[in-house]
Design a protein around this motif. Structure first.
Motif, PDB file in Angstrom:
ATOM      1  N   PHE A   1     -12.627  -0.894  -5.453  1.00 11.75           N
ATOM      2  CA  PHE A   1     -11.586   0.138  -5.579  1.00 11.75           C
ATOM      3  C   PHE A   1     -11.866   1.181  -6.570  1.00 11.75           C
ATOM      4  CE2 PHE A   1      -8.928  -3.292  -3.666  1.00 11.75           C
ATOM      5  CZ  PHE A   1      -8.102  -2.520  -3.046  1.00 11.75           C
ATOM      6  N   ARG A   2     -11.311   2.291  -6.398  1.00  8.19           N
ATOM      7  CA  ARG A   2     -11.909   3.518  -7.039  1.00  8.19           C
ATOM      8  C   ARG A   2     -11.570   3.490  -8.472  1.00  8.19           C
ATOM      9  NH1 ARG A   2      -7.833   7.225  -5.379  1.00  8.19           N
ATOM     10  NH2 ARG A   2      -6.617   6.542  -7.015  1.00  8.19           N
ATOM     11  N   SER A   3     -10.493   2.697  -8.734  1.00  7.67           N
ATOM     12  CA  SER A   3     -10.040   2.243 -10.128  1.00  7.67           C
ATOM     13  C   SER A   3      -9.192   1.039 -10.024  1.00  7.67           C
ATOM     14  CB  SER A   3      -9.282   3.298 -10.800  1.00  7.67           C
ATOM     15  OG  SER A   3      -7.975   3.789 -10.177  1.00  7.67           O
ATOM     16  N   VAL A   4      -9.197   0.108 -11.240  1.00  9.58           N
ATOM     17  CA  VAL A   4      -8.480  -1.025 -11.342  1.00  9.58           C
ATOM     18  C   VAL A   4      -7.695  -1.105 -12.303  1.00  9.58           C
ATOM     19  CG1 VAL A   4      -8.593  -3.576 -11.154  1.00  9.58           C
ATOM     20  CG2 VAL A   4     -10.211  -2.259  -9.900  1.00  9.58           C
ATOM     21  N   SER A   5      -6.400  -1.183 -12.402  1.00 13.44           N
ATOM     22  CA  SER A   5      -5.572  -1.685 -13.653  1.00 13.44           C
ATOM     23  C   SER A   5      -4.909  -2.942 -13.747  1.00 13.44           C
ATOM     24  CB  SER A   5      -4.363  -0.507 -13.434  1.00 13.44           C
ATOM     25  OG  SER A   5      -4.928   0.766 -13.717  1.00 13.44           O
ATOM     26  N   VAL A   6      -5.035  -3.506 -14.807  1.00  9.63           N
ATOM     27  CA  VAL A   6      -4.403  -4.937 -14.518  1.00  9.63           C
ATOM     28  C   VAL A   6      -3.123  -4.870 -15.539  1.00  9.63           C
ATOM     29  CG1 VAL A   6      -4.565  -7.270 -15.379  1.00  9.63           C
ATOM     30  CG2 VAL A   6      -6.686  -6.119 -14.299  1.00  9.63           C
ATOM     31  N   LEU A   7      -1.897  -5.200 -14.991  1.00  8.02           N
ATOM     32  CA  LEU A   7      -0.775  -5.187 -16.204  1.00  8.02           C
ATOM     33  C   LEU A   7      -0.571  -6.438 -16.370  1.00  8.02           C
ATOM     34  CD1 LEU A   7       1.614  -3.194 -16.907  1.00  8.02           C
ATOM     35  CD2 LEU A   7       2.643  -3.577 -14.745  1.00  8.02           C
TER      36      LEU A   7
ATOM     37  N   ALA B   1      -9.323  -6.149   3.150  1.00  6.72           N
ATOM     38  CA  ALA B   1     -10.382  -5.598   4.048  1.00  6.72           C
ATOM     39  C   ALA B   1     -10.063  -4.329   4.876  1.00  6.72           C
ATOM     40  CB  ALA B   1     -11.054  -6.628   4.690  1.00  6.72           C
ATOM     41  N   THR B   2      -8.582  -4.381   5.061  1.00  2.49           N
ATOM     42  CA  THR B   2      -7.979  -3.099   6.171  1.00  2.49           C
ATOM     43  C   THR B   2      -7.764  -2.096   5.097  1.00  2.49           C
ATOM     44  OG1 THR B   2      -5.795  -4.018   5.611  1.00  2.49           O
ATOM     45  CG2 THR B   2      -7.025  -5.208   7.314  1.00  2.49           C
ATOM     46  N   VAL B   3      -7.906  -1.871   3.813  1.00  2.00           N
ATOM     47  CA  VAL B   3      -7.642  -0.727   3.109  1.00  2.00           C
ATOM     48  C   VAL B   3      -8.867  -0.219   2.816  1.00  2.00           C
ATOM     49  CG1 VAL B   3      -6.867  -0.054   0.667  1.00  2.00           C
ATOM     50  CG2 VAL B   3      -5.727  -1.973   2.141  1.00  2.00           C
ATOM     51  N   GLU B   4      -9.249   1.238   2.887  1.00  2.00           N
ATOM     52  CA  GLU B   4     -10.189   1.938   2.372  1.00  2.00           C
ATOM     53  C   GLU B   4     -10.106   1.874   0.758  1.00  2.00           C
ATOM     54  OE1 GLU B   4     -13.757   3.554   1.719  1.00  2.00           O
ATOM     55  OE2 GLU B   4     -13.101   3.252   3.677  1.00  2.00           O
ATOM     56  N   ARG B   5     -10.941   0.998   0.371  1.00  2.00           N
ATOM     57  CA  ARG B   5     -10.760   0.695  -1.158  1.00  2.00           C
ATOM     58  C   ARG B   5     -11.372   1.818  -2.162  1.00  2.00           C
ATOM     59  NH1 ARG B   5     -12.463  -5.827  -1.162  1.00  2.00           N
ATOM     60  NH2 ARG B   5     -12.779  -5.288   1.152  1.00  2.00           N
ATOM     61  N   ARG B   6     -12.747   2.324  -1.591  1.00  2.00           N
ATOM     62  CA  ARG B   6     -13.347   3.639  -2.394  1.00  2.00           C
ATOM     63  C   ARG B   6     -12.155   4.638  -2.709  1.00  2.00           C
ATOM     64  NH1 ARG B   6     -18.754   3.409   0.836  1.00  2.00           N
ATOM     65  NH2 ARG B   6     -17.136   3.516   2.166  1.00  2.00           N
ATOM     66  N   SER B   7     -11.182   4.944  -1.838  1.00  2.00           N
ATOM     67  CA  SER B   7     -10.169   6.062  -1.802  1.00  2.00           C
ATOM     68  C   SER B   7      -8.913   5.414  -2.626  1.00  2.00           C
ATOM     69  CB  SER B   7     -10.073   6.537  -0.336  1.00  2.00           C
ATOM     70  OG  SER B   7      -9.314   5.780   0.296  1.00  2.00           O
ATOM     71  N   HIS B   8      -8.937   4.258  -2.541  1.00  2.00           N
ATOM     72  CA  HIS B   8      -7.639   3.939  -3.453  1.00  2.00           C
ATOM     73  C   HIS B   8      -8.018   3.234  -5.087  1.00  2.00           C
ATOM     74  CE1 HIS B   8      -6.185   3.977   0.709  1.00  2.00           C
ATOM     75  NE2 HIS B   8      -4.946   3.606   0.273  1.00  2.00           N
ATOM     76  N   GLY B   9      -6.856   3.379  -5.621  1.00  2.00           N
ATOM     77  CA  GLY B   9      -6.615   2.803  -6.979  1.00  2.00           C
ATOM     78  C   GLY B   9      -5.886   1.323  -6.641  1.00  2.00           C
TER      79      GLY B   9
ATOM     80  N   VAL C   1       0.742  -1.172  -0.035  1.00  2.00           N
ATOM     81  CA  VAL C   1      -0.002  -0.018   0.132  1.00  2.00           C
ATOM     82  C   VAL C   1       0.881   1.280   0.033  1.00  2.00           C
ATOM     83  CG1 VAL C   1      -1.708   1.264   1.393  1.00  2.00           C
ATOM     84  CG2 VAL C   1      -1.706  -1.165   1.225  1.00  2.00           C
ATOM     85  N   ASP C   2       0.614   2.187  -0.794  1.00  2.00           N
ATOM     86  CA  ASP C   2       1.375   3.429  -1.044  1.00  2.00           C
ATOM     87  C   ASP C   2       0.189   4.594  -0.665  1.00  2.00           C
ATOM     88  OD1 ASP C   2       2.579   5.787  -1.621  1.00  2.00           O
ATOM     89  OD2 ASP C   2       3.306   4.848  -3.723  1.00  2.00           O
ATOM     90  N   PRO C   3       0.231   4.925   0.680  1.00  2.00           N
ATOM     91  CA  PRO C   3      -0.756   5.855   1.010  1.00  2.00           C
ATOM     92  C   PRO C   3      -0.663   7.092   0.478  1.00  2.00           C
ATOM     93  CG  PRO C   3       0.535   4.955   3.064  1.00  2.00           C
ATOM     94  CD  PRO C   3       1.268   4.311   1.740  1.00  2.00           C
ATOM     95  N   ALA C   4       0.680   7.602   0.018  1.00  2.00           N
ATOM     96  CA  ALA C   4       0.894   8.868  -0.514  1.00  2.00           C
ATOM     97  C   ALA C   4       0.277   9.035  -1.634  1.00  2.00           C
ATOM     98  CB  ALA C   4       2.235   9.018  -0.609  1.00  2.00           C
ATOM     99  N   ARG C   5       0.253   7.937  -2.675  1.00  2.00           N
ATOM    100  CA  ARG C   5      -0.448   7.973  -4.042  1.00  2.00           C
ATOM    101  C   ARG C   5      -2.030   7.140  -3.863  1.00  2.00           C
ATOM    102  NH1 ARG C   5       4.135   5.536  -7.840  1.00  2.00           N
ATOM    103  NH2 ARG C   5       2.502   6.526  -9.411  1.00  2.00           N
ATOM    104  N   SER C   6      -2.379   6.773  -2.426  1.00  2.00           N
ATOM    105  CA  SER C   6      -3.684   6.198  -2.585  1.00  2.00           C
ATOM    106  C   SER C   6      -3.628   4.863  -3.584  1.00  2.00           C
ATOM    107  CB  SER C   6      -4.817   7.071  -2.650  1.00  2.00           C
ATOM    108  OG  SER C   6      -4.952   8.133  -1.851  1.00  2.00           O
ATOM    109  N   LEU C   7      -2.608   4.216  -3.461  1.00  2.00           N
ATOM    110  CA  LEU C   7      -2.548   3.306  -4.617  1.00  2.00           C
ATOM    111  C   LEU C   7      -2.330   1.723  -3.748  1.00  2.00           C
ATOM    112  CD1 LEU C   7      -1.988   1.982  -7.515  1.00  2.00           C
ATOM    113  CD2 LEU C   7       0.504   2.504  -7.017  1.00  2.00           C
TER     114      LEU C   7
END
Length: 128
Positions: free
Chosen positions: A85-91, A46-54, A12-18
């Motif tokens: 999650f706010r957005s989902v990228s698959v690499l 479940a420990t991450v606030e998903r709506r505010s993170h990508g 988890v990168d809190p600074a980037r909400s990622l």
């Protein structure tokens, strides 16, 4: 690192909400191993606030699996875990991988993932 098992690593990168979720190169030995891993992963996420993170799901190291039961399970489980999650990228590693993920998405009938082969584009999408 938020979570790690033989199949997934999560940071988890809190600074980037990622949230960066990476599949390891270890193949699931069975569908039961996959179920157990996804269940543990769900507890960690479940420990991450998903709506505010990508989220960036990095599948580049994962070994391809084409068994219908496994594809269905992995697709449905990933969608359930990542949909909030706010957005989902698959690499993915290649254009073929991109087509496979898009095919599975189409079969499931819900577009949750945006698929990329370029890491910088995937990160930009996940952090927008």
């Amino acid at each position: 690192m938020l979570y790690r098992d033989d199949y997934f690593e999560v940071w988890v990168d809190p600074a980037r909400s990622l949230v960066r979720l990476a599949r390891t190169e270890r193949a699931f030995e069975s569908i039961d191993h996959a179920r157990a891993s996804y269940a543990s992963l769900a507890i960690a996420l479940a420990t991450v606030e998903r709506r505010s993170h990508g989220v960036l799901l990095d599948l580049r190291a994962a070994r391809p699996r084409s068994e219908p039961e496994f594809e269905r399970f992995a697709s449905e489980s990933s969608a359930t875990l990542l949909r909030p999650f706010r957005s989902v990228s698959v690499l993915v590693k290649s254009a073929v991988g991109r087509l496979q993920v898009q095919r599975i998405e189409k079969e499931r009938g819900t577009a949750v993932f945006t698929v990329f082969t370029d890491e910088s584009e995937a990160l930009a999408h996940a952090t927008r």
